[in-house]
Design a protein around this motif. Sequence first.
Motif, short mmCIF file in Angstrom:
data_model
loop_
_atom_site.label_atom_id
_atom_site.label_comp_id
_atom_site.label_asym_id
_atom_site.label_seq_id
_atom_site.Cartn_x
_atom_site.Cartn_y
_atom_site.Cartn_z
N GLY A 206 9.23 27.02 7.62
CA GLY A 206 9.07 25.30 8.06
C GLY A 206 9.37 24.08 6.96
O GLY A 206 9.91 23.44 7.47
N ASP A 207 9.00 24.96 5.80
CA ASP A 207 8.90 23.82 3.95
C ASP A 207 10.52 23.49 3.36
O ASP A 207 10.03 22.90 2.66
CB ASP A 207 7.86 23.85 3.22
CG ASP A 207 7.92 24.94 3.48
OD1 ASP A 207 8.59 26.14 3.73
OD2 ASP A 207 7.61 25.46 2.14
N VAL A 208 11.21 24.56 4.06
CA VAL A 208 12.24 23.75 3.69
C VAL A 208 13.42 22.56 4.42
O VAL A 208 12.91 22.10 5.21
CB VAL A 208 13.72 24.98 4.33
CG1 VAL A 208 15.12 24.72 3.93
CG2 VAL A 208 13.38 26.37 3.38
N GLN A 209 13.81 21.69 3.61
CA GLN A 209 14.38 20.43 3.50
C GLN A 209 15.74 20.64 4.48
O GLN A 209 16.17 21.50 4.70
CB GLN A 209 15.24 19.95 2.45
CG GLN A 209 14.05 18.98 1.76
CD GLN A 209 14.23 18.35 0.67
OE1 GLN A 209 15.46 17.99 0.25
NE2 GLN A 209 13.92 17.00 0.21
N TRP A 210 15.03 19.95 5.71
CA TRP A 210 16.62 19.91 6.80
C TRP A 210 18.08 19.73 6.46
O TRP A 210 18.86 20.58 7.11
CB TRP A 210 16.59 18.64 7.50
CG TRP A 210 17.46 18.10 8.58
CD1 TRP A 210 18.62 17.36 9.47
CD2 TRP A 210 17.68 18.92 9.60
NE1 TRP A 210 18.35 17.64 9.87
CE2 TRP A 210 18.90 18.64 10.54
CE3 TRP A 210 17.29 20.35 10.84
CZ2 TRP A 210 19.27 19.42 11.53
CZ3 TRP A 210 17.34 21.25 11.39
CH2 TRP A 210 19.02 20.40 11.69
N ARG A 211 18.45 18.79 5.51
CA ARG A 211 20.20 19.13 3.73
C ARG A 211 20.26 20.60 4.21
O ARG A 211 21.03 20.95 4.48
CB ARG A 211 20.28 17.83 3.34
CG ARG A 211 19.05 19.07 2.33
CD ARG A 211 19.64 18.73 1.09
NE ARG A 211 18.29 18.30 0.06
CZ ARG A 211 18.86 16.73 -1.28
NH1 ARG A 211 19.44 16.98 -1.43
NH2 ARG A 211 17.55 17.01 -2.05
N VAL B 66 20.77 22.29 7.67
CA VAL B 66 22.00 21.83 8.03
C VAL B 66 23.66 21.95 6.93
O VAL B 66 24.67 22.81 8.03
CB VAL B 66 22.39 20.00 7.78
CG1 VAL B 66 23.44 19.25 8.38
CG2 VAL B 66 21.18 19.77 8.27
N GLN C 56 12.46 21.47 -3.70
CA GLN C 56 13.73 20.51 -3.49
C GLN C 56 15.18 21.83 -2.74
O GLN C 56 16.05 20.31 -1.89
CB GLN C 56 13.63 19.34 -3.84
CG GLN C 56 13.09 18.67 -3.24
CD GLN C 56 12.93 16.57 -3.68
OE1 GLN C 56 13.94 16.37 -3.75
NE2 GLN C 56 12.46 16.64 -4.83
#
Lengths: 180, 166
Positions: free
Chosen positions: B137-142, B145, B95
């Motif tokens: 690919g497994d990094v959270q989008w936040r 951003v 996370q």
Amino acid sequence: MAESQVYLKAQRGEGFSFNMTPMIDVTFQLIIFFILAGQIASSELAQLLLHRPHDSQALDKDEYRMQRVVINVVSQAPSDRTKAESISAFLAAQAREYRVSGESKAIPVMGVGSQQALVNALKRQKKAKQGDTSDDEFYVEIRSDYRISYAQVEPVMIAAAEAGFKKMNITALVKLAEGK
Amino acid sequence: MAISTKKILGEESVHYVSARKRRAKPKPKMQPPLTPMIDVTFQLLLFFLLTFTFRQAEGQIPGTLPEQGEGGITAKDRLEEPIRISLRPMGRERQDVVYEIQGYAHVIKSPQELGQVLQGRATQSGTEVPVIIKSRGDVQWRWVVEAFNQSVRAKFKNVGFATHTS
């Protein structure tokens, strides 16, 4: 001591009634507000958990809102901020569907040919909404739940590029005012 | 027999009111029943109050879509060595994130620190230098951003994404 008209009438045994008109007026005003605000919120923007970056540079410009196609990337997990911490991170990282503004049906992420369906939907909406606007002033807006993994959002960018979009905006929460 | 009279305010003369007129029943007032309407109105109000959720103010951060190549960066831009930000996950359930910038020896663990490094780069080499964000690919989008936001905050004009196919 001055007594109210209602009190005096009651003392005299006369019937009395409240003036309901202002209350009904106010109630109707409130209902109209809720109906209108509710429609604006649900027309093209899905309910998502958006991220507020550190010192957010997100701007809410009219031009961004007018000339755009919005793609909502919806998570498998419910979008409830109060329960966000208790939901499995693995589940929340999976996207359930893509919702393109103007399209009546959502595109399931795991469906067969979902990438092509997304490209087609974006092409359709670009054709329908762009009009005379040049490619440099027409945006695709990516609204994604912050918990979703990048691997689920990347295909959206690729599809948008394939559909002929040049400009992309990423949606985020705007910076809080000082003191909040 | 007493004669019935009627005194009109502001007039000196006294008007005679006939016995028939006196006997006649007063016209009933028209009063539609308001109670059911008020009931329904309150039910509606209660429904909207309970189901309504206020939307938080959101805005857009402008960027560039990935094209063939890297992050929509043109051949002219390529002459300048771009700033490449790599993201990889870390921590419990992946996370959290660490950022790496090509040519910067340290691992960056927070968006604030990333912002400082990028601002240093912008002062050093100008804001025309393209920035390419490459994430696992497994990094959270936040976190993606955040990288994007910090690049825009450092006033870089050309911020794009590298896809895994590029």
